[in-house]
Scaffold this active site. Structure first.
Site, short mmCIF file in Angstrom:
data_model
loop_
_atom_site.label_atom_id
_atom_site.label_comp_id
_atom_site.label_asym_id
_atom_site.label_seq_id
_atom_site.Cartn_x
_atom_site.Cartn_y
_atom_site.Cartn_z
N CYS A 1 0.88 -1.17 0.00
CA CYS A 1 0.00 0.00 0.00
C CYS A 1 0.91 1.21 0.00
CB CYS A 1 -0.91 -0.03 1.22
SG CYS A 1 -0.02 0.31 2.71
N ASP B 1 1.99 4.97 13.76
CA ASP B 1 0.71 5.56 13.34
C ASP B 1 0.52 6.97 13.87
OD1 ASP B 1 -1.25 2.48 13.53
OD2 ASP B 1 0.26 3.20 12.13
N ARG C 1 4.60 -4.05 2.70
CA ARG C 1 3.72 -4.81 3.60
C ARG C 1 3.78 -6.33 3.34
NH1 ARG C 1 -0.08 -0.93 5.49
NH2 ARG C 1 -0.32 -2.25 7.32
N ARG D 1 -11.42 5.98 6.49
CA ARG D 1 -11.19 4.56 6.78
C ARG D 1 -10.97 4.36 8.28
NH1 ARG D 1 -6.32 2.06 4.03
NH2 ARG D 1 -6.98 0.51 5.53
C1 EPZ Z 1 -0.81 -2.97 11.96
O1 EPZ Z 1 -0.46 -3.24 10.60
C2 EPZ Z 1 -1.76 -1.79 11.92
N1 EPZ Z 1 -2.96 -2.14 11.15
C3 EPZ Z 1 -1.05 -0.58 11.29
O2 EPZ Z 1 -1.95 0.53 11.36
C4 EPZ Z 1 0.19 -0.26 12.11
O3 EPZ Z 1 0.89 0.81 11.50
C5 EPZ Z 1 1.10 -1.50 12.19
O4 EPZ Z 1 0.35 -2.61 12.73
C6 EPZ Z 1 2.31 -1.27 13.07
O5 EPZ Z 1 1.91 -0.89 14.34
C7 EPZ Z 1 -3.92 -2.87 11.75
O6 EPZ Z 1 -3.80 -3.28 12.88
C8 EPZ Z 1 -5.13 -3.17 10.91
P1 EPZ Z 1 3.06 -5.08 11.03
P2 EPZ Z 1 0.37 -4.58 10.23
O7 EPZ Z 1 2.80 -6.45 10.52
O8 EPZ Z 1 -0.08 -5.69 11.10
C9 EPZ Z 1 6.97 -5.87 8.52
C10 EPZ Z 1 -3.15 2.37 10.57
O9 EPZ Z 1 -2.77 3.48 10.18
N2 EPZ Z 1 6.40 -7.21 8.27
O10 EPZ Z 1 3.35 -4.87 12.48
O11 EPZ Z 1 0.33 -4.76 8.79
C11 EPZ Z 1 6.25 -4.81 7.70
O12 EPZ Z 1 6.84 -4.70 6.43
C12 EPZ Z 1 -2.41 1.13 10.13
O13 EPZ Z 1 -4.12 2.17 11.35
C13 EPZ Z 1 7.19 -8.16 7.64
O14 EPZ Z 1 8.35 -7.90 7.31
O15 EPZ Z 1 1.84 -4.13 10.66
C14 EPZ Z 1 6.46 -3.55 8.49
O16 EPZ Z 1 7.73 -3.00 8.16
C15 EPZ Z 1 -1.28 1.43 9.16
N3 EPZ Z 1 6.67 -9.39 7.41
C16 EPZ Z 1 6.52 -4.04 9.94
O17 EPZ Z 1 6.69 -5.47 9.88
C17 EPZ Z 1 5.38 -9.72 7.77
O18 EPZ Z 1 4.96 -10.87 7.54
C18 EPZ Z 1 5.27 -3.75 10.73
O19 EPZ Z 1 4.21 -4.42 10.13
C19 EPZ Z 1 4.59 -8.74 8.40
C20 EPZ Z 1 5.12 -7.49 8.64
#
Ligand code: EPZ
Length: 418
Positions: free
Chosen positions: A117, A305, A122, A397
């Site tokens: 996105c 966030d 992601r 959203r």
């Molecule tokens: C959650 O997303 C939140 N969304 C995000 O909020 C928030 O920014 C994020 O957690 C971090 O706190 C929801 O809860 C719906 P991550 P998520 O997996 O789960 C890497 C908002 O604005 N990663 O913790 O997708 C990834 O690339 C949204 O409300 C991997 O490498 O976040 C990133 O750099 C935006 N491999 C980091 O971890 C994976 O398999 C954090 O991602 C998964 C993630």
């Protein structure tokens, strides 16, 4: 297309009530798929993302019924379709959270790769690493993931990064697995604890949620349960920063102060008066902010966030601040828009150097993602003249009735349909 029109010169004063957390509600809706009995979610803000999640679970055969003003019922007695609708999965990354419950409940799922996105690629490698460790057969091709598992088995899984989504997906999958699953280097966000509380009310056996090691003992089946999600700490933090940046005096009501410690600490460093009550935080500011530095980290560090909203406040601080984004690789898109409003920001790798100025100037800007839109709204409140924000569907959203809540605090803001 709708836009937000903000006239400057407002000082936010009064009380704002914070809604339940989007990022807690979405995984709880997915978790409801783990039971064939009725689950009830109360005080659900009717956000676009909640509607999309409802469509996703309906596409696999669950019932998603709104009743009352802000309550929804989910009945997943029959999950007849292992393939959630492609367009919905692509539309909202959080819909990928149905994968763990589906694998655990019906043993198969064919789901589109969620795609990146605006803020980053992601990836979902950590989610898949967990499912594969638990015995799922996974193949990826033509933009889809196909996964099968007769019965997932408990395993010990180390997350290379404390991913919120991967922790949630694996925790849900482990609830009906054979044996004990341990997630190491797990995410510690409050939304993880909230999800674990809901799963425990359904009969799951979970220990350690909120720490970096979570143990889940698989059970035969889960019962229905009712739940009210935790307050939205990001919405609360957004209003705290808006109050500070406009030199206001706002009581941010219905929050858990513990969840907002990083934002409180940083606002105090900026010279803002922050008072914590049991379920509320009061933010009082003279409007002259000291500069500060932030570095986004997984919880309990400063939330990614909140990075863009904090940057808007830094733009009107008296001095130079630095914001370093360590969680996502492309979460500085609000900077170009803030520059249109006169902000002086230089990007150096994962850090942005912000030279604060007296006032920003109103301009026509575009919301590039959810939290960037919130940041531009704060900047508009602090700018000279009119600010017009387009693409506000991003904001809608994750924020329910943002302009109404701000107007109640004295802001001159309205939503206009083009
Ligand atoms: C959650 O997303 C939140 N969304 C995000 O909020 C928030 O920014 C994020 O957690 C971090 O706190 C929801 O809860 C719906 P991550 P998520 O997996 O789960 C890497 C908002 O604005 N990663 O913790 O997708 C990834 O690339 C949204 O409300 C991997 O490498 O976040 C990133 O750099 C935006 N491999 C980091 O971890 C994976 O398999 C954090 O991602 C998964 C993630």
């Amino acid at each position: 297309m709708a836009k937000l029109l903000i006239k400057s010169g407002c000082i936010l004063r009064g009380t704002v009530n914070i809604s339940s957390a989007k990022n807690a509600i979405l995984p709880v809706i997915a978790a409801s798929l783990l039971s064939g009995e009725r689950c009830i979610l109360n005080e659900v803000p009717y956000l676009e993302d909640v509607k999309v999640m409802g469509e996703v679970i309906k596409s696999i055969g669950a019932r998603f019924e709104e009743f009352d003003k802000e309550s929804i019922a989910i009945i997943a007695s029959e999950l007849s379709n292992p393939e959630p609708t492609y367009e919905l999965i692509r539309k909202m990354r959080a819909s990928f959270l149905v994968m763990g419950p589906m694998l655990s409940r019906i043993g198969r799922v064919r789901i589109s790769l969620p795609g990146g996105c605006a803020i980053g690629t992601r990836p979902i490698d950590l989610h898949l690493k967990g499912f594969a460790a638990m015995g799922a057969a996974i193949s990826i091709g033509h933009g889809f993931i196909e996964a099968y598992a007769k019965k997932l088995k408990g395993e010990s899984i180390y997350l290379d990064f404390p991913s919120v989504g991967a922790t949630e997906n694996i925790m849900m999958a482990a609830c009906l697995a054979d044996g004990v699953t341990t997630i190491e280097n797990a995410a510690e966000e409050p939304e993880i604890v909230d999800l674990a509380n809901f799963l425990s009310n359904m009969g799951a056996i979970i220990r350690g949620a909120g720490t970096d090691t979570i143990k889940i003992e698989g059970v035969k089946e889960l019962r229905g349960a009712a739940h009210t999600a935790i307050p939205d700490r990001i919405e609360g933090g957004t209003f705290m920063i808006a109050a500070a940046a406009t030199g206001g005096d706002v009581l941010v009501d219905s929050v858990v102060p513990e969840h907002l410690k990083p934002v409180t600490a940083k606002l105090k460093e900026m010279g803002v008066e922050v008072t914590e009550y049991e379920r509320a935080i009061r933010v009082k500011s003279c409007g002259c902010l000291n500069p500060t530095d932030i570095k986004t980290m997984p919880y309990p560090g400063f939330p990614t966030d909140m990075q863009s909203q904090m940057m808007s406040a830094m733009c009107v601080a008296k001095g130079t601040s630095i914001a370093t984004e360590t969680v996502f690789e492309n979460r500085f898109m609000h900077i170009n828009e803030l520059k249109l409003m006169g902000a002086k920001i230089k990007v150096d790798g994962r850090s942005a150097i912000i030279e604060g100025s007296e006032r920003l100037s109103g301009a026509k800007v575009k919301a590039t993602d959810l939290r960037a839109g919130a940041a531009l709204t704060i900047a508009g409140l602090c700018a000279e003249g009119y600010t017009e924000i387009s693409d506000i569907y991003h904001i809608e959203r994750g924020y329910i009735g943002l302009e109404g809540k701000l107007r109640k605090l004295g802001a001159d803001i309205e939503r206009i349909e083009e």
